[in-house]
Design an enzyme around this catalytic site. Structure first.
Site, PDB file in Angstrom:
ATOM      1  N   GLU A  23     -19.224  -5.442  10.315  1.00  0.00           N
ATOM      2  CA  GLU A  23     -20.203  -4.720  11.137  1.00  0.00           C
ATOM      3  C   GLU A  23     -21.212  -5.673  11.761  1.00  0.00           C
ATOM      4  O   GLU A  23     -21.611  -5.499  12.919  1.00  0.00           O
ATOM      5  CB  GLU A  23     -20.921  -3.666  10.281  1.00  0.00           C
ATOM      6  CG  GLU A  23     -20.046  -2.475   9.875  1.00  0.00           C
ATOM      7  CD  GLU A  23     -19.109  -2.744   8.708  1.00  0.00           C
ATOM      8  OE1 GLU A  23     -19.236  -3.817   8.068  1.00  0.00           O
ATOM      9  OE2 GLU A  23     -18.235  -1.894   8.431  1.00  0.00           O
ATOM     10  N   LYS A  47       0.857  -1.180   0.000  1.00  0.00           N
ATOM     11  CA  LYS A  47       0.000   0.000   0.000  1.00  0.00           C
ATOM     12  C   LYS A  47       0.900   1.239   0.000  1.00  0.00           C
ATOM     13  O   LYS A  47       1.886   1.297   0.746  1.00  0.00           O
ATOM     14  CB  LYS A  47      -0.896  -0.036   1.251  1.00  0.00           C
ATOM     15  CG  LYS A  47      -2.125   0.836   1.138  1.00  0.00           C
ATOM     16  CD  LYS A  47      -3.166   0.471   2.174  1.00  0.00           C
ATOM     17  CE  LYS A  47      -4.319   1.448   2.137  1.00  0.00           C
ATOM     18  NZ  LYS A  47      -5.426   1.052   3.009  1.00  0.00           N
ATOM     19  N   ARG A  63     -25.287  -2.189   7.298  1.00  0.00           N
ATOM     20  CA  ARG A  63     -24.928  -3.598   7.095  1.00  0.00           C
ATOM     21  C   ARG A  63     -25.481  -4.507   8.185  1.00  0.00           C
ATOM     22  O   ARG A  63     -25.698  -5.690   7.973  1.00  0.00           O
ATOM     23  CB  ARG A  63     -23.400  -3.737   7.161  1.00  0.00           C
ATOM     24  CG  ARG A  63     -22.655  -3.420   5.933  1.00  0.00           C
ATOM     25  CD  ARG A  63     -22.731  -4.607   5.005  1.00  0.00           C
ATOM     26  NE  ARG A  63     -22.478  -4.188   3.653  1.00  0.00           N
ATOM     27  CZ  ARG A  63     -21.283  -4.203   3.076  1.00  0.00           C
ATOM     28  NH1 ARG A  63     -20.248  -4.623   3.745  1.00  0.00           N
ATOM     29  NH2 ARG A  63     -21.138  -3.805   1.842  1.00  0.00           N
TER      30      ARG A  63
HETATM   31  C1  TPP Z   1     -18.745  -1.831   5.024  1.00  0.00           C
HETATM   32  C2  TPP Z   1     -17.556  -0.933   5.162  1.00  0.00           C
HETATM   33  N1  TPP Z   1     -16.930  -0.821   6.364  1.00  0.00           N
HETATM   34  C3  TPP Z   1     -15.861  -0.017   6.486  1.00  0.00           C
HETATM   35  C4  TPP Z   1     -15.380   0.689   5.427  1.00  0.00           C
HETATM   36  C5  TPP Z   1     -14.229   1.649   5.589  1.00  0.00           C
HETATM   37  N2  TPP Z   1     -13.052   1.247   4.814  1.00  0.00           N
HETATM   38  C6  TPP Z   1     -12.757   1.796   3.630  1.00  0.00           C
HETATM   39  S1  TPP Z   1     -11.380   1.177   2.943  1.00  0.00           S
HETATM   40  C7  TPP Z   1     -11.151   0.147   4.242  1.00  0.00           C
HETATM   41  C8  TPP Z   1      -9.974  -0.772   4.257  1.00  0.00           C
HETATM   42  C9  TPP Z   1     -10.019  -1.713   3.117  1.00  0.00           C
HETATM   43  O1  TPP Z   1      -8.918  -2.554   3.179  1.00  0.00           O
HETATM   44  P1  TPP Z   1      -8.546  -3.435   1.922  1.00  0.00           P
HETATM   45  O2  TPP Z   1      -9.770  -4.050   1.366  1.00  0.00           O
HETATM   46  O3  TPP Z   1      -7.463  -4.363   2.319  1.00  0.00           O
HETATM   47  O4  TPP Z   1      -8.038  -2.387   0.867  1.00  0.00           O
HETATM   48  P2  TPP Z   1      -6.705  -1.493   0.918  1.00  0.00           P
HETATM   49  O5  TPP Z   1      -7.137  -0.149   1.443  1.00  0.00           O
HETATM   50  O6  TPP Z   1      -5.716  -2.154   1.802  1.00  0.00           O
HETATM   51  O7  TPP Z   1      -6.271  -1.426  -0.485  1.00  0.00           O
HETATM   52  C10 TPP Z   1     -12.142   0.318   5.208  1.00  0.00           C
HETATM   53  C11 TPP Z   1     -12.205  -0.374   6.502  1.00  0.00           C
HETATM   54  C12 TPP Z   1     -16.059   0.539   4.198  1.00  0.00           C
HETATM   55  N3  TPP Z   1     -15.670   1.203   3.100  1.00  0.00           N
HETATM   56  N4  TPP Z   1     -17.113  -0.273   4.091  1.00  0.00           N
END
Ligand code: TPP
Length: 629
Positions: free
Chosen positions: A367, A278, A395
């Protein structure tokens, strides 16, 4: 020069590294000046280029999970010059959006939807006989922790459809990813026996002379049996009947191109595991990945994050007050526990997680699990503060009803980011929680007008005298300049505050927008107008005594809320009037029954008409109508 994937395809494979470099630099140039998500898109630059180089988008369907990493995709698919308008009012959405581009196969913002959506598309294509169409879901290891992703994989494994799941494994969510899956993915990446065997199989498969005397069916059978030997027993994805490929270096664009070219010819459901970093290509972002998830504006040369400077003291953020208050309350009450689904930094629960690691937990992007887990703890006498963003709580709605409300468990839901969140747009606006919470029996639903009230509500919710589920909703960011460190006090549940007596018209507000009312009233005074102001504080139970006072005294009332008008706070007031036979002229200000796009909260509140100017205009109108009559 690339205006579409067709332009990309005209270039040679050897030129792809240059495309990668330029694309990465353009993302850095634009995000540093205009803001937005950062690290995630940098991590998938090679992937974005390779996907559009090999696959036939938009005929082939490409679904990005969450979509905060899709900037490279947007730039390659005709939105390069518009990209500086990303997340700005009237500009590009910060996430893929069906109405924005034919290349955005699915609208996203919330996580873990990509596999279900891509599988649905694949099954539809299969049904329609479009067997050449590919369907690709790009999902991060963070998003993969959600139940929804597993539900989809469980189904994908038994379908014959062309689905390619690309697991973008960077070991990060916004904060470091958590859970056993993360450990498993590390194991599978580092296990030598497994990888050596797999590589040999992979090489052998690459040499199969498909198309000559060797049919695809034979190749597929051989592959299945060889891969079965390697991994059936040891690979989670293979156990779900998804063919597993990888791990592949996600920053080697040539390797990705070759891999996709191979995978394109393998029908059915399959998963490619790629490893990425990342923030790749911007050193500071690689080192502090949480900070650079969405850093705000920064000097791209020095890496200095540009903070606004103010001459006067600024109000504290609601989330920071929540985070510090959790520690204060937990120090006094050993029954208190904190839960967050993947938002330790965003919610500020991280302070408690650092100080009391055995009492505050990040449970992953889960969630539903967070809510039922809290319910389970509550059955055993614990006072759980389950902090979930208002829009993400959608959710877990069934868990709120089935596992908490019906069981009458006193779980405390702190709904952060309630109201319009700003540049993340409609997927993230916390519009619906007032409506969806207040219709549930047993639920207490409250909203503080400032940080002191937030603390008092938190204090009240954890008292043993409260035996019901308790919602406290508050917006993103700064509240009001108050001395929030003063000792907390109990608020009697279901009581509002009369902030100001008045003449001719009363304004009832719920939560933070009460501050817009205060400033409107200040200006109206200069015009000789004198509305009364009541901060209702609870939408459930309503302060009925206060409402009887309001409707006995006033026949003109304005309600103000930062939630949907349909079924929201204003509706609760109308229901009260109806029940008690009051007649009054009521104007409800709130979020209208349509989608509100992205922009700054100020722009959006102005657009929907709940800011101080709109309140003033409505008061003038209602009062002047009564003067004419
Ligand atoms: C249902 C939901 N919960 C929380 C979030 C907040 N959120 C946005 S990006 C993220 C992390 C995602 O991690 P990953 O899928 O590994 O992608 P990366 O950012 O590492 O590329 C979170 C928790 C969200 N978008 N949707």
């Amino acid at each position: 020069m690339i205006d579409s994937p067709d332009d990309l395809k005209k270039l040679s494979k050897d030129q792809m590294q240059q495309v990668v470099n330029e694309l990465r630099q353009y993302i850095i140039d634009v995000v540093s000046v205009y803001g937005g998500h950062f690290g995630a898109s940098l991590g998938v630059v090679e992937l974005s280029v390779a996907l559009h180089y090999v696959f036939n988008t938009p005929y082939d369907k490409l679904v990005w999970d969450v979509g905060h990493q899709a900037y490279g995709h947007k730039i390659l698919t005709g939105r390069r010059d518009q990209f500086p308008s990303n997340r700005k009012y009237g500009g590009l959405s910060g996430f893929p959006k069906i109405s924005e581009s034919e290349y955005d196969a699915f609208g996203v913002g919330h996580s873990s939807t990509s596999i279900s959506a891509a599988l649905g598309m694949a099954m539809a294509s299969h049904y329609k006989g479009e067997h050449d169409r590919q369907h690709i879901a790009v999902i991060g290891d963070g998003a993969m922790t959600a139940g929804l992703a597993f539900e989809a994989m469980n189904h994908a494994g038994i379908e014959k459809s062309n689905v390619l799941i690309i697991l973008n494994d960077n070991c990060m969510s916004i904060d470091p990813n958590v859970g056993a899956l993360k450990e498993y993915l590390t194991d599978i990446t580092t296990s030598h026996t497994y990888n050596d065997l797999r590589d040999n199989v992979w090489k052998l498969l690459g040499k199969l002379p498909v198309g000559k005397n060797f049919s695809r069916e034979m190749a597929s059978k051989l592959e299945a049996s060889l891969k079965g030997i390697v991994s059936k027993s040891s690979n989670l994805f293979e156990a779900l009947q998804l063919r597993y490929f990888g791990p592949v270096d996600g920053h080697n664009v040539h390797k990705l191109i070759d891999t996709f070219a191979d995978l394109k010819d393998i029908p059915g459901p399959k998963l490619l595991h790629i490893k990425t970093v990342k923030g790749k290509g911007y050193e500071l972002a690689e080192k502090d990945q949480t900070k650079w998830h969405a850093p705000g504006l920064f000097d791209k040369v020095t890496g200095e994050i540009l903070k606004k400077t103010y001459e006067t003291p600024q109000p504290p953020k609601y989330q920071d007050v929540f985070g510090h208050t959790m520690i204060e309350l937990a120090e006094a009450n050993p029954k208190i526990i904190g839960i967050t689904p993947a938002m330790p930094s965003g919610s500020s629960l991280k302070y408690m997680m650092e100080k009391m690691p055995d009492r505050a937990f990040d449970v992953g992007i889960c969630e539903q699990h967070a809510v039922t887990l809290s319910a389970g703890m509550a059955t055993n006498g614990l006072k759980v503060f389950c902090n979930i963003y208002s829009s993400f709580m959608q959710r877990a709605y069934d868990m709120v009803i089935h596992d908490v409300a019906i069981q009458k468990l006193p779980v405390i839901f702190c709904l952060d980011r309630a109201g319009l969140v700003g540049d993340d747009g409609p997927t993230h606006h916390g519009c619906y929680d007032i409506a969806y919470m207040r219709c549930i029996p047993h639920m207490i639903v409250s909203a503080p007008m400032n940080e002191t009230e937030l603390r008092d509500l938190m204090y009240t919710a954890q008292l043993d005298s409260n035996e019901l589920p308790f919602v406290i909703r508050y917006p993103r960011g700064e509240g009001v300049l108050v001395d929030w460190k003063k000792p907390m006090k109990e608020i009697q549940i279901g009581t509002g505050r009369k902030l100001k007596d008045g003449e001719g018209i009363a304004i009832l507000s719920f939560g933070h927008p009460g501050n817009f009312v205060t400033s409107a009233i200040r200006d109206l005074k200069k015009e000789g107008l004198d509305p009364a102001h009541y901060d209702m504080r609870f939408v459930k139970p309503l302060d009925e005594a206060m409402l009887h006072e309001v409707f006995s005294k006033f026949d003109k009332v304005i309600t103000v809320e930062d939630g949907t008008i349909v079924g929201g706070f204003g509706s609760a007031i109308l229901e009260f009037m109806n029940e008690h036979g009051y007649k009054a002229d009521v104007k409800m200000l709130g979020i209208p029954d349509r989608l509100v796009e992205h922009g700054t909260p100020k722009q959006l509140y102005e657009e929907i008409g709940i800011d101080a100017e709109a309140i003033k205009a409505n008061v003038r109108k209602m009062v002047s109508v009564s003067l004419i009559v």
